[in-house]
Design a protein around this motif. Structure first.
Motif, PDB file in Angstrom:
ATOM      1  N   UNK A 697     -24.598  15.723 -26.873  1.00 61.69           N
ATOM      2  CA  UNK A 697     -25.732  17.333 -26.687  1.00 61.69           C
ATOM      3  C   UNK A 697     -26.333  17.326 -27.952  1.00 61.69           C
ATOM      4  N   UNK A 698     -26.199  15.643 -28.553  1.00 59.82           N
ATOM      5  CA  UNK A 698     -28.044  15.676 -28.558  1.00 59.82           C
ATOM      6  C   UNK A 698     -28.682  15.054 -28.673  1.00 59.82           C
ATOM      7  N   UNK A 699     -28.708  15.728 -26.519  1.00 60.20           N
ATOM      8  CA  UNK A 699     -30.124  15.232 -25.715  1.00 60.20           C
ATOM      9  C   UNK A 699     -29.758  13.455 -25.637  1.00 60.20           C
ATOM     10  N   UNK A 700     -28.424  12.409 -25.551  1.00 62.15           N
ATOM     11  CA  UNK A 700     -28.509  11.742 -25.942  1.00 62.15           C
ATOM     12  C   UNK A 700     -28.642  10.623 -26.498  1.00 62.15           C
ATOM     13  N   UNK A 701     -28.382  11.131 -28.060  1.00 65.28           N
ATOM     14  CA  UNK A 701     -28.526  10.517 -29.452  1.00 65.28           C
ATOM     15  C   UNK A 701     -27.443   9.688 -29.146  1.00 65.28           C
ATOM     16  N   UNK A 702     -27.583   8.454 -30.043  1.00 57.65           N
ATOM     17  CA  UNK A 702     -27.014   7.026 -30.804  1.00 57.65           C
ATOM     18  C   UNK A 702     -26.432   7.023 -32.100  1.00 57.65           C
ATOM     19  N   UNK A 703     -25.765   8.521 -31.719  1.00 54.23           N
ATOM     20  CA  UNK A 703     -24.788   8.146 -33.361  1.00 54.23           C
ATOM     21  C   UNK A 703     -23.722   7.072 -33.017  1.00 54.23           C
ATOM     22  N   UNK A 704     -24.247   6.884 -34.696  1.00 56.27           N
ATOM     23  CA  UNK A 704     -22.720   5.395 -35.052  1.00 56.27           C
ATOM     24  C   UNK A 704     -21.108   5.692 -34.721  1.00 56.27           C
ATOM     25  N   UNK A 705     -21.560   7.171 -35.500  1.00 55.30           N
ATOM     26  CA  UNK A 705     -20.047   7.229 -36.110  1.00 55.30           C
ATOM     27  C   UNK A 705     -20.240   8.638 -35.357  1.00 55.30           C
ATOM     28  N   UNK A 706     -18.559   9.068 -35.234  1.00 59.14           N
ATOM     29  CA  UNK A 706     -17.927  10.352 -35.793  1.00 59.14           C
ATOM     30  C   UNK A 706     -18.859  11.497 -36.735  1.00 59.14           C
ATOM     31  N   UNK A 707     -18.886  11.020 -38.000  1.00 60.68           N
ATOM     32  CA  UNK A 707     -19.265  12.074 -38.946  1.00 60.68           C
ATOM     33  C   UNK A 707     -20.476  11.831 -38.803  1.00 60.68           C
ATOM     34  N   UNK A 708     -21.456  10.672 -38.766  1.00 66.29           N
ATOM     35  CA  UNK A 708     -22.746  10.875 -38.551  1.00 66.29           C
ATOM     36  C   UNK A 708     -23.586  11.563 -37.530  1.00 66.29           C
ATOM     37  N   UNK A 709     -23.011  11.880 -36.336  1.00 61.66           N
ATOM     38  CA  UNK A 709     -23.222  12.709 -35.006  1.00 61.66           C
ATOM     39  C   UNK A 709     -22.821  14.384 -35.709  1.00 61.66           C
ATOM     40  N   UNK A 710     -22.117  14.642 -36.426  1.00 62.86           N
ATOM     41  CA  UNK A 710     -21.559  15.437 -36.717  1.00 62.86           C
ATOM     42  C   UNK A 710     -22.387  16.066 -37.744  1.00 62.86           C
ATOM     43  N   UNK A 711     -22.949  15.595 -38.984  1.00 64.50           N
ATOM     44  CA  UNK A 711     -23.417  15.409 -40.057  1.00 64.50           C
ATOM     45  C   UNK A 711     -24.955  15.784 -39.101  1.00 64.50           C
ATOM     46  N   UNK A 712     -25.749  14.904 -38.166  1.00 65.63           N
ATOM     47  CA  UNK A 712     -26.860  15.196 -37.794  1.00 65.63           C
ATOM     48  C   UNK A 712     -27.005  16.284 -36.617  1.00 65.63           C
ATOM     49  N   UNK A 713     -25.879  16.725 -35.927  1.00 61.73           N
ATOM     50  CA  UNK A 713     -26.369  17.797 -34.678  1.00 61.73           C
ATOM     51  C   UNK A 713     -25.803  19.051 -35.620  1.00 61.73           C
ATOM     52  N   UNK A 714     -25.789  19.086 -36.945  1.00 57.14           N
ATOM     53  CA  UNK A 714     -25.495  19.995 -37.714  1.00 57.14           C
ATOM     54  C   UNK A 714     -26.925  20.359 -38.485  1.00 57.14           C
ATOM     55  N   UNK A 715     -27.488  19.568 -38.718  1.00 52.06           N
ATOM     56  CA  UNK A 715     -28.499  19.887 -39.576  1.00 52.06           C
ATOM     57  C   UNK A 715     -29.914  20.131 -38.266  1.00 52.06           C
TER      58      UNK A 715
END
Length: 899
Positions: A697-715
């Motif tokens: 969903x983040x265009x192929x991002x490489x978030x290290x954790x779910x919390x980090x991914x949710x925070x980043x996608x929200x931002x």
């Protein structure tokens, strides 16, 4: 006007699996051709012996002649193709066990009470043993067996006659309608192992309602103590042998068993209360009003997996430690500093309560077994007010206790009769409302993200299924020159369905201050629902059903039904069936029908997160609505593989059967072959890695954790963080969609014979079933997993059946039954299990005309399924998916008083 309140007694040789408690075998044979059914036909005088499709009738007294007090276990004994498991550690499926008929899903079986559709249960079986995964069936445990006059089992597809779900068949529970008499049954029982104590007290009372009606009331109270069939887990034994003292005291880990930390067994059932009322009143010769309904409640409690503190032998080999992630399992750390190190040793997780960096990352595990927390670092953590680890407060690990209270109620009212128009127009107008609600609880667990402030008991919330059904049914007979009138049945139905989720207490879904440090959120094992939600759908249907004896030898039946759902496309189903009487003692019958099952409002909208054991590691898996924000991200991710986008719609079926009915001397036999194709089956598809879907969903991002991914996608404005509340620990998830196809074929063989023996009368009955399911297409858009395919095809025995010898002599009545279960595969444990034969025995003595005492044994020779070869991994001695359970033998003593 035909008699509506007192119908003829129904017994039929085609599935009389036990001798009548009050009538001789000769009397049964004399009345064979006079028996009448209401299931599978709209005619008022159709006998089961002349039905174009197999309809088996089990009298209430015959139905109750076995060692169980649970309605579904009784059906398992009486109907060979009916299966139900014990369901230990199965989340909500433990509260309402999912049964299946002919190897198909519970929601492919239509359940009727007095010929009216029964509302569904509130439980969706996310852990249904593979066969029933995702099913939302009827809660049959709410029906007291003493309320049943008879059970009619239609072994054929009947969607065109009754609507959605009637793919595998129909179970119709007809209630007792006597206007007088009293019967009371008291029963106590226990297993040969000395556990599983249970009792039941049940009573039935018939009362007149004026001169032209009746009220029949049944009540039941029941209590069942759970059983334990466990062994000590390998990781616990290893930790104890290598010096980790807290796990040696199993009482601190699991106060329920006291000798083993892992609970495997049937659950506790307490405060099980049932009440059923059936009534009718004849206003005049052409009109009768009727009403029936029930109230039931029970509490069911079982165990979950043990939460390990320090792991086991694999600590030394560098594999998974077996520690519970998010609670105890820390990062690999430098044994000298306690700080994260990729080349370090396993550790116990440490949190920093003020969110700073003053604490070590984990308490190193060392010693000869790699399971002893370093005492120096443990002391440092304990001495610090800011540093915290659950090894301080719960050093032995813990086993959550999960369960729920279930409440079921229903009321149906109607008017029926006939209008003299030519040969007469029969009508039946009714409305009914039913609901089933479950409120969950989970005890002896934690919300790890809350740290030392966590409660130990939680209320995760609840769910409720509510249905309202309006029916108008008519039957009109026309003389068109056939051997009988042409029966034209027609009618309409409107059904409203609502599924509600109720929020849990705040701590059950809270994302606490330690969540960002690797501690899991929500109540561990079964996370709470964060919000109240509600989903609705309705459907309208119209049908026509034609039936006639074309000649004295030939009967034909045809039916068609149109059903329109508010959330799905409309469906038209039809059925053609016939019987040809070659001779008075030999008949041929056959049928072809189409069928369907529509997704329930619950299946389309449920959110659930549960803990699963995946290759020895406990991980959080979720079921999310396809329409939700997370479900749409998952659909995007699945679509990226190029096989299409997941959708949810109705599943379709084709069902054909052919059989024979014949008499040989004093015996009657039926042999029926069936073949059922179900396409686009509603399924929980393969699990989607949550982090992978978020990265996509983040265009192929490489978030290290779910919390980090949710925070980043929200931002980045891609998601709204609030839409993903409570999902920070979700490793993988799935959703309902149309996925796979199956073919199920089988043969039912049923027969009985009666004869004089000694100075009494005996009956021998045989009921055998061969059933084989093949997954013909596992789906391409959202395919089911290899494990699900294996369960559908191999988990149930292909051969199952029983032979019963019952004998009446003077004041004695005896029964001996052999129940056979063929080879099968335990898909939960991955091994083949051999065939088993269980012997039931019963002797009854009629002390007076009013009092009978029964002593019986279920599973006389204490038969168990083959032991689990990997039993030490989670402490499971026997396979949980055994078709006959794993409790061993049970004895019971029963008294029956009537007047």
């Amino acid at each position: 006007m035909r008699q509506l309140t007192q119908r003829p007694p129904l017994k039929i040789a085609t599935l009389a699996l036990a001798v009548s408690m009050a009538q001789s075998a000769i009397a049964q044979q004399d009345t064979l051709l006079e028996e009448v059914i209401i299931t599978g036909t709209r005619l008022a005088d159709r006998s089961a012996a002349d039905s174009p499709v197999p309809v088996d009738v089990i009298s209430g007294s015959d139905f109750r002649v076995n060692g169980s007090t649970d309605l579904q276990d009784m059906l398992r004994t009486q109907v060979p193709s009916f299966n139900v498991n014990s369901q230990p550690i199965s989340d909500a499926a433990t509260i309402t066990r999912p049964p299946n008929l002919r190897g198909l899903s519970p929601d492919n079986v239509l359940v009727l009470v007095n010929g009216k559709r029964r509302h569904r249960g509130s439980i969706i079986s996310f852990l249904g043993g593979g066969i029933s995964d995702g099913a939302q069936g009827v809660d049959m445990a709410a029906i007291p067996s003493l309320a049943i006059k008879q059970v009619e089992v239609l072994r054929d597809g009947a969607s065109s006659q009754y609507g959605s779900d009637a793919i595998a068949g129909v179970l119709n529970f007809r209630l007792r309608d006597a206007a007088e008499g009293f019967e009371m049954v008291a029963r106590t029982a226990s297993t040969f192992e000395g556990d599983g104590d249970n009792y039941m007290v049940s009573a039935n009372l018939g009362l007149p309602l004026g001169d032209n009606g009746f009220v029949n009331i049944t009540g039941e109270m029941r209590d069942v103590e759970g059983t334990v069939r466990s062994v000590i887990r390998d990781d616990v034994a290893f930790a104890a042998a290598n010096g980790y003292a807290p796990v040696s005291d199993f009482q601190t880990i699991n106060t329920y068993t006291g000798d083993v930390p892992q609970y495997w067994g049937t659950p506790d059932v307490s405060d099980d209360i049932k009440l059923f009322i059936n009534s009718a009143y004849e206003i005049n010769d052409n009109m009768e009003v009727y009403a029936f309904g029930n109230y039931a409640e029970r509490e069911v409690e079982g165990g979950f997996f043990y939460r390990n503190v320090v792991g086991g032998a694999n600590n030394l080999t560098g594999g998974s430690t077996g520690q519970r992630g998010g609670v105890y399992a820390g990062p690999t750390v430098d044994p000298l500093t306690g700080l994260s190190s990729a080349t370090g040793v396993p550790s116990v997780l440490v949190g920093d309560l003020d969110g700073g960096s003053s604490c070590i990352d984990g308490i190193p595990l060392g010693g000869s077994g790699g399971v002893i927390p370093d005492p120096t670092f443990l002391s440092q953590v304990s001495a610090s007010e800011n540093c915290f680890s659950f090894i301080e407060t719960i050093p032995g690990g813990f086993v959550p206790r999960f369960g729920g209270t279930n409440e079921d109620m229903a009321l149906a009212v109607g008017v029926r009769g006939d209008i003299n128009v030519g040969t007469g127009l029969d009508y039946d107008l009714s409305v009914q409302r039913g609901s089933n609600r479950t409120d969950f609880f989970i005890r002896n667990t934690i919300n790890a993200s809350l740290g030392p402030a966590t409660p130990r008991d939680f209320v995760p919330g609840g769910q409720e299924q509510t249905e309202t059904v309006y029916n108008a049914n008519f039957v009109y007979g026309i003389d068109v020159g056939f051997a009988s009138d042409l029966s034209i049945a027609f009618g309409a139905e409107f059904r409203e369905e609502e599924f509600d989720l109720f929020a849990g207490d705040p701590a059950s879904f809270a994302l606490g201050p330690l969540a960002s440090q690797g501690f899991s959120s929500s109540s561990n094992g079964f996370g709470g629902f964060p919000n109240d939600t509600s989903a609705e759908q309705d459907n309208t249907s119209f049908y026509i059903d034609l039936e006639a004896d074309i000649t004295d030898e030939l009967t034909l039946q045809a039916a068609a039904r149109h059903e329109e759902f508010s959330n799905f496309d409309g469906t038209i189903t039809y059925k053609l069936a016939g019987m040809y009487r070659v001779t008075d003692s030999f008949r041929i019958r056959g049928a072809f029908s189409t069928g369907f099952h529509a997704p329930t409002a619950g299946q389309a909208n449920i959110t659930n997160v549960t803990t699963q054991n995946v290759q020895g590691v406990l991980v959080d898996q979720g079921t999310l609505p396809l329409s939700s924000a997370a479900g749409q991200l998952g659909a995007d991710f699945v679509e990226s593989f190029g096989n299409g986008r997941p959708e949810l719609d109705t599943e379709e079926a084709e069902n054909y059967s052919i059989g024979v009915v014949f008499d040989i001397g004093n015996s009657t036999w039926t042999v029926d072959y069936y073949n059922i194709d179900v396409t686009d089956r509603i399924a929980l598809g393969a699990n989607v890695d949550f982090l992978d879907a978020l990265n996509f969903a983040g265009g192929g991002s490489d978030y290290g954790s779910i919390s980090e991914a949710l925070t980043g996608l929200d931002a980045d404005g891609i998601i709204n963080r609030q839409d993903f509340l409570g999902l920070d620990d979700l490793a993988e998830f799935r959703f309902f969609s149309n996925s796979f196809d199956t073919n199920t074929e089988g043969v039912d063989v049923v027969g009985n014979t009666y004869f004089d023996f000694l100075s009494g009368s005996s009956t021998v009955t045989v009921a055998l079933n061969y059933n084989k399911t093949e997954v013909t297409d596992r789906g391409t858009v959202n395919p089911i997993s290899d494990g699900r395919v294996e369960a559908l095809e191999l988990q149930l025995p292909e051969f199952k059946g029983n032979i019963t010898w019952s004998h009446v002599q003077g004041k004695f009545r005896t029964l001996l039954r052999a129940n056979y279960f063929g080879d099968w595969r335990s898909t939960s444990n991955g091994y083949d299990v051999g065939a088993s034969t269980l012997i039931d025995a019963q002797v009854a003595y009629q002390f007076t005309d009013s009092l009978e005492v029964v002593l019986g044994v279920e599973n006389l020779f204490d038969e168990f399924p083959d032991e689990n070869p990997g039993q030490g991994s989670v402490g499971q001695l026997y396979p949980e998916d055994s078709p006959f359970g794993f409790n061993g033998g049970t004895w019971y003593l029963q008294g029956r008083f009537v007047f």
